[in-house]
Scaffold this motif. Structure first.
Motif, short mmCIF file in Angstrom:
data_model
loop_
_atom_site.label_atom_id
_atom_site.label_comp_id
_atom_site.label_asym_id
_atom_site.label_seq_id
_atom_site.Cartn_x
_atom_site.Cartn_y
_atom_site.Cartn_z
N THR A 103 13.82 -16.59 45.61
CA THR A 103 12.59 -15.93 46.06
C THR A 103 11.90 -15.21 44.90
OG1 THR A 103 13.61 -15.59 48.24
CG2 THR A 103 11.66 -14.26 47.71
N GLY A 118 11.04 -6.36 44.53
CA GLY A 118 11.21 -6.53 45.97
C GLY A 118 11.76 -5.26 46.60
N TYR A 191 9.56 -8.73 50.49
CA TYR A 191 10.87 -9.37 50.68
C TYR A 191 11.96 -8.38 50.28
CZ TYR A 191 14.97 -12.19 49.36
OH TYR A 191 16.23 -12.67 49.22
N SER A 192 13.00 -8.32 51.08
CA SER A 192 14.16 -7.48 50.77
C SER A 192 15.41 -8.34 50.81
CB SER A 192 14.28 -6.32 51.78
OG SER A 192 13.14 -5.49 51.75
N GLY A 193 16.03 -8.54 49.64
CA GLY A 193 17.21 -9.38 49.57
C GLY A 193 18.36 -8.74 48.83
#
Length: 325
Positions: A103, A118, A191-193
């Protein structure tokens, strides 16, 4: 660009309970073109052994064993060993979603970005809560100064001679503010990963100890930043606010319950630092609550209150009350 190598730097110190989870989450990434640089910072538990066993089975990984020098030093060693076009830092008790690197690399392609940012997911003993990003807020990256949750172009770091200060705590602030002062091309993602693990038992233990030494360490970091990081006319007020907000939060949290005598000593140093950063800090536009919505509300309102009290000479009273709690 999706064929670019990423150097994943993992500083390790006495994290035997969490290291396998961290390394496996990197190993299982859907983006495969990476090198995993594990810096064993003088661990005294089984962490070094776990790292060695992992590298023996994973051809993309290698381990550097060194004497203990702290997180900043370990990350700097990792940067020196990095071969990738991009670099990211993963703390060894944290872990990643499988599509984290993929991502980020897609986002890097959009702007040929120097820093890709992110959100993250806080894991407190299995209880998860997300801190997402407002991609329309250009100040977000100033509010979220963690060196993790980001991917950096290595050339940007090298061209601007960016590394970590040799400090044991609050190394991320010094690094990120110096990065941002160099005007990087930043890409924000909704986005949070990244899973940021917090052990609630450790939090409870630290809240009961004398933490004035931590405040003094933060003073040293901020003092060095005030001396070395200079922004343009438009950005300097934002940096000044961030430094003062961090100082204020540190005084209130880590100075809690320290007693009136210690707080008086801390306040003298705090006051000198505020004047060094900006004698007119109370006129800084970012104090107004309509700005910096990405800063945690508690921290933003507290900074606003303290600096309003400072205008009428009552800020030290609030610090004194906190020292007695």
């Amino acid at each position: 660009m999706m064929n670019d190598l990423i150097s994943v730097i993992v500083p390790v110190y006495n994290v035997q309970s969490y290291l396998k989870r961290c390394l496996q989450s990197i190993q299982k990434q859907t983006y495969q073109l990476l090198e995993i640089i594990i810096i064993d910072d003088g661990s005294t538990d089984e962490s070094g052994k776990i790292a060695d066993e992992f590298s023996q089975k994973e051809s993309r990984a290698f381990v550097v064993h060194k004497e203990n020098g702290g997180l900043s030093d370990a990350r700097n060693v990792g940067i020196d060993y990095a071969n990738g076009k991009y670099i990211t830092f993963i703390d060894s008790d944290d872990y990643l979603k499988r599509n984290f690197l993929e991502t980020y690399m897609h986002a890097a392609q959009k702007k040929d970005a120097d820093i890709i940012v992110g959100g993250y997911i806080r894991d407190v003993n299995g209880k998860l809560s997300e801190t997402p990003i407002d991609v329309n807020d250009d100040t977000f990256v100033w509010m979220n100064v963690s060196a993790c949750t980001k991917v950096y172009k290595r050339k940007f770091l090298e061209d601007n001679h960016l590394s970590f200060y040799g400090v044991r705590r609050y190394e991320d602030e010094g690094f990120m503010y110096r990065c941002l002062a160099c005007h990087p091309v930043v890409e924000l993602m909704a986005y949070s990963g990244y899973y940021y693990y917090m052990n609630s038992e450790s939090i409870t233990r630290s809240s009961k100890s004398d933490r004035t030494g931590i405040v003094k360490e933060y003073f040293q970091t901020v003092n060095k930043l005030a001396d070395t990081v200079k922004c343009d006319r438009e950005t300097q007020p934002l940096l000044n606010y961030c430094l003062v907000s961090g100082l204020t939060a540190n005084m209130l949290y880590n100075g809690q319950g320290c007693g009136g005598k210690k707080m008086k000593e801390l306040y003298i140093q705090y006051n000198k630092l505020l004047n060094k950063i900006d004698r007119d800090i109370c006129k800084n536009k970012y104090i107004a609550l309509k700005y910096l919505k990405s800063e945690p509300a508690k921290k933003r309102y507290t900074t606003w209150l303290i600096l309003r009290l400072r205008k009428i000479g009552l800020d030290r009273l609030l610090f004194f009350l906190v020292s007695r709690i």
